[in-house]
Design an enzyme around this catalytic site. Structure first.
Site, PDB file in Angstrom:
ATOM      1  N   ASN A   6      49.669  38.178  38.332  1.00 36.06           N
ATOM      2  CA  ASN A   6      48.790  37.649  37.298  1.00 36.06           C
ATOM      3  C   ASN A   6      48.321  36.247  37.667  1.00 36.06           C
ATOM      4  O   ASN A   6      49.057  35.473  38.284  1.00 36.06           O
ATOM      5  CB  ASN A   6      49.492  37.620  35.931  1.00 36.06           C
ATOM      6  CG  ASN A   6      48.493  37.426  34.806  1.00 36.06           C
ATOM      7  OD1 ASN A   6      47.426  38.043  34.799  1.00 36.06           O
ATOM      8  ND2 ASN A   6      48.812  36.553  33.858  1.00 36.06           N
ATOM      9  N   LYS A  33      31.431  39.652  34.843  1.00 34.69           N
ATOM     10  CA  LYS A  33      32.860  39.796  35.164  1.00 34.69           C
ATOM     11  C   LYS A  33      33.026  40.635  36.432  1.00 34.69           C
ATOM     12  O   LYS A  33      32.150  41.449  36.762  1.00 34.69           O
ATOM     13  CB  LYS A  33      33.599  40.479  34.013  1.00 34.69           C
ATOM     14  CG  LYS A  33      33.892  39.580  32.814  1.00 34.69           C
ATOM     15  CD  LYS A  33      34.798  40.339  31.870  1.00 34.69           C
ATOM     16  CE  LYS A  33      35.069  39.613  30.584  1.00 34.69           C
ATOM     17  NZ  LYS A  33      35.791  40.477  29.636  1.00 34.69           N
ATOM     18  N   LYS A  39      31.883  50.551  15.764  1.00 31.01           N
ATOM     19  CA  LYS A  39      32.929  49.514  15.777  1.00 31.01           C
ATOM     20  C   LYS A  39      32.207  48.172  15.770  1.00 31.01           C
ATOM     21  O   LYS A  39      31.311  47.939  16.599  1.00 31.01           O
ATOM     22  CB  LYS A  39      33.810  49.622  17.013  1.00 31.01           C
ATOM     23  CG  LYS A  39      34.811  48.463  17.096  1.00 31.01           C
ATOM     24  CD  LYS A  39      35.927  48.724  18.073  1.00 31.01           C
ATOM     25  CE  LYS A  39      35.654  48.135  19.426  1.00 31.01           C
ATOM     26  NZ  LYS A  39      36.876  48.044  20.259  1.00 31.01           N
TER      27      LYS A  39
HETATM   28  P1  NAD Z   1      44.082  38.339  27.291  1.00 28.23           P
HETATM   29  O1  NAD Z   1      43.293  37.127  26.955  1.00 28.23           O
HETATM   30  O2  NAD Z   1      45.300  38.670  26.519  1.00 28.23           O
HETATM   31  O3  NAD Z   1      44.515  38.292  28.857  1.00 28.23           O
HETATM   32  C1  NAD Z   1      43.613  37.879  29.852  1.00 28.23           C
HETATM   33  C2  NAD Z   1      44.130  38.253  31.221  1.00 28.23           C
HETATM   34  O4  NAD Z   1      43.200  37.812  32.222  1.00 28.23           O
HETATM   35  C3  NAD Z   1      45.453  37.597  31.564  1.00 28.23           C
HETATM   36  O5  NAD Z   1      46.158  38.447  32.445  1.00 28.23           O
HETATM   37  C4  NAD Z   1      45.009  36.319  32.284  1.00 28.23           C
HETATM   38  O6  NAD Z   1      46.005  35.757  33.094  1.00 28.23           O
HETATM   39  C5  NAD Z   1      43.863  36.877  33.094  1.00 28.23           C
HETATM   40  N1  NAD Z   1      42.902  35.854  33.508  1.00 28.23           N
HETATM   41  C6  NAD Z   1      42.331  34.877  32.756  1.00 28.23           C
HETATM   42  N2  NAD Z   1      41.497  34.150  33.516  1.00 28.23           N
HETATM   43  C7  NAD Z   1      41.523  34.685  34.760  1.00 28.23           C
HETATM   44  C8  NAD Z   1      40.866  34.388  35.984  1.00 28.23           C
HETATM   45  N3  NAD Z   1      40.015  33.365  36.084  1.00 28.23           N
HETATM   46  N4  NAD Z   1      41.151  35.156  37.058  1.00 28.23           N
HETATM   47  C9  NAD Z   1      42.010  36.185  36.981  1.00 28.23           C
HETATM   48  N5  NAD Z   1      42.650  36.525  35.853  1.00 28.23           N
HETATM   49  C10 NAD Z   1      42.415  35.778  34.765  1.00 28.23           C
HETATM   50  O7  NAD Z   1      43.022  39.528  27.275  1.00 28.23           O
HETATM   51  P2  NAD Z   1      43.287  41.090  27.098  1.00 28.23           P
HETATM   52  O8  NAD Z   1      43.096  41.448  25.680  1.00 28.23           O
HETATM   53  O9  NAD Z   1      44.521  41.492  27.813  1.00 28.23           O
HETATM   54  O10 NAD Z   1      41.999  41.678  27.860  1.00 28.23           O
HETATM   55  C11 NAD Z   1      41.933  41.602  29.273  1.00 28.23           C
HETATM   56  C12 NAD Z   1      40.534  41.984  29.724  1.00 28.23           C
HETATM   57  O11 NAD Z   1      40.272  43.347  29.356  1.00 28.23           O
HETATM   58  C13 NAD Z   1      39.419  41.165  29.053  1.00 28.23           C
HETATM   59  O12 NAD Z   1      38.461  40.861  30.049  1.00 28.23           O
HETATM   60  C14 NAD Z   1      38.831  42.124  28.032  1.00 28.23           C
HETATM   61  O13 NAD Z   1      37.483  41.844  27.749  1.00 28.23           O
HETATM   62  C15 NAD Z   1      39.005  43.429  28.740  1.00 28.23           C
HETATM   63  N6  NAD Z   1      39.031  44.609  27.855  1.00 28.23           N
HETATM   64  C16 NAD Z   1      38.439  45.739  28.316  1.00 28.23           C
HETATM   65  C17 NAD Z   1      38.433  46.884  27.534  1.00 28.23           C
HETATM   66  C18 NAD Z   1      37.800  48.140  28.062  1.00 28.23           C
HETATM   67  O14 NAD Z   1      37.634  49.092  27.306  1.00 28.23           O
HETATM   68  N7  NAD Z   1      37.476  48.205  29.318  1.00 28.23           N
HETATM   69  C19 NAD Z   1      39.038  46.870  26.274  1.00 28.23           C
HETATM   70  C20 NAD Z   1      39.686  45.709  25.841  1.00 28.23           C
HETATM   71  C21 NAD Z   1      39.683  44.583  26.665  1.00 28.23           C
END
Ligand code: NAD
Length: 321
Positions: free
Chosen positions: A159, A226, A67
């Protein structure tokens, strides 16, 4: 070679397809039949973008590929989502490119499958309240997949940006679950299962707020630096992950490992629970924590399902290379 568009992926890969494919690849990883290649992730010095590759080979499922993609923080203002990716699948017998598959929807559906698998295998069977920490793009996918794993009666959510919660509330309503926006202490006091899916860089949930017997699926931490969970909570929980090497370096356990509070040997691959070589939860009071870091093999597993079904249904574009 097949080309499978984002729209076609949405049509042909449902939540249960993703669950089955990801569960099988987690099992193959734990039994040594599948492995992920080292991840490359680079700040490319252009529009603040992060770009990289996640690949692997599943000898059991005969899936080989990569990917490619990353994070473009300015995309939203141009009407695109910030995470962008594409999956390339190769014929493991010849090395020929066999499919190019859109990766954006599949990333969300495979990430939701991962936490759903952890709930299916580790949450208490009588779990009734689902807690959501986070309300971004992934959160809705997480909520829908989790809701299918237990007879939940209610969703409580928090949130960092409260204005994003109503969108998640609408999804809960669509699937018939009452939804309440709460403070984090109340979320911990009520929830039997907690999913965290944020981009936080500090602990959002503290050990003292979480009830005995809770299952946590920590899905947001996928990069060095993170964090979503309190170190004491990590130390108190029975720990599971998709891949131990990722969990300790870029996942939720990275900080507890660095602080010397836990050891790599304290973390079990969820595939071992799926394969029944590890017993999983052992008591109703145990706190179980799944660190879902996101591995390339998950992407390849769902992309391979998308390519197969799209081809069967005549929805893939076929081209000669
Ligand atoms: P998004 O940008 O749509 O949402 C971000 C989320 O994080 C929101 O709920 C926002 O309010 C919150 N946020 C932002 N800054 C913050 C802070 N300082 N403290 C607390 N919360 C905060 O992103 P998304 O696509 O929903 O992805 C969310 C997270 O999941 C990202 O960190 C992304 O990298 C991660 N992710 C992980 C996987 C995995 O396989 N584990 C896959 C995809 C995404």
């Amino acid at each position: 070679m097949l080309i499978v568009s984002e729209e076609t992926c949405k049509e042909v890969v449902g939540r249960s397809d993703a669950f089955t494919a990801v569960e099988a690849v987690f099992a193959a990883m734990a039994s040594g039949d599948a492995y992920n290649f080292p991840v490359i992730r680079e700040a490319i010095g252009h529009v603040d973008a992060l770009y990289g590759f996640k690949g692997g080979f599943d000898r059991a499922g005969l899936t080989l590929g990569v990917k490619a993609g990353g994070y473009w923080p300015g995309n939203l203002k141009n009407g695109l989502i910030n995470h962008q990716s594409s999956v390339f699948l190769f014929d493991p017998d010849t090395g020929q490119l066999s499919a190019l598959v859109g990766g954006n929807y599949l990333t969300a559906v495979r990430t939701a499958a991962s936490s759903a698998i952890s709930i299916a295998h580790l949450a208490r069977p009588d779990a009734k309240v689902l807690g959501m920490v986070g309300a971004g793009h992934q959160a809705g996918f997480q909520l829908r997949a989790a809701a299918e794993q237990r007879d939940f009666e209610k969703v409580v959510a928090w949130n960092f940006h409260p204005d994003m919660l109503p969108t998640l509330g609408k999804i809960a309503q669509e699937i018939g679950l009452p939804f309440e926006a709460v403070e984090r202490e109340q979320l911990g006091a009520e929830a039997d299962v907690i999913i965290s899916i944020t981009s936080a860089h500090e602990a959002l949930m503290m050990k003292d707020w979480v009830k005995p017997g809770t299952h946590l699926a920590c899905m947001g931490t996928d990069t060095k630096g993170k964090q979503e969970m309190d170190l004491e909570l990590i130390a108190a929980a029975t720990l599971f992950t998709d891949e131990v090497a990722q969990s300790t370096t870029i996942g939720e356990t990275q900080h507890a490992i660095a602080a010397g509070l836990i050891d790599e040997s304290d973390i079990t691959p969820i595939g071992a629970v799926i394969n029944k070589t590890h017993k999983g939860r052992t008591s109703p009071d145990e706190i179980t924590l799944f660190d879902g870091t996101g591995v390339g093999l998950q992407d390849l597993a769902v992309a391979s399902v998308a390519a197969r079904i799209a081809e069967q249904q005549g929805k893939a574009q076929v081209i000669d290379l």
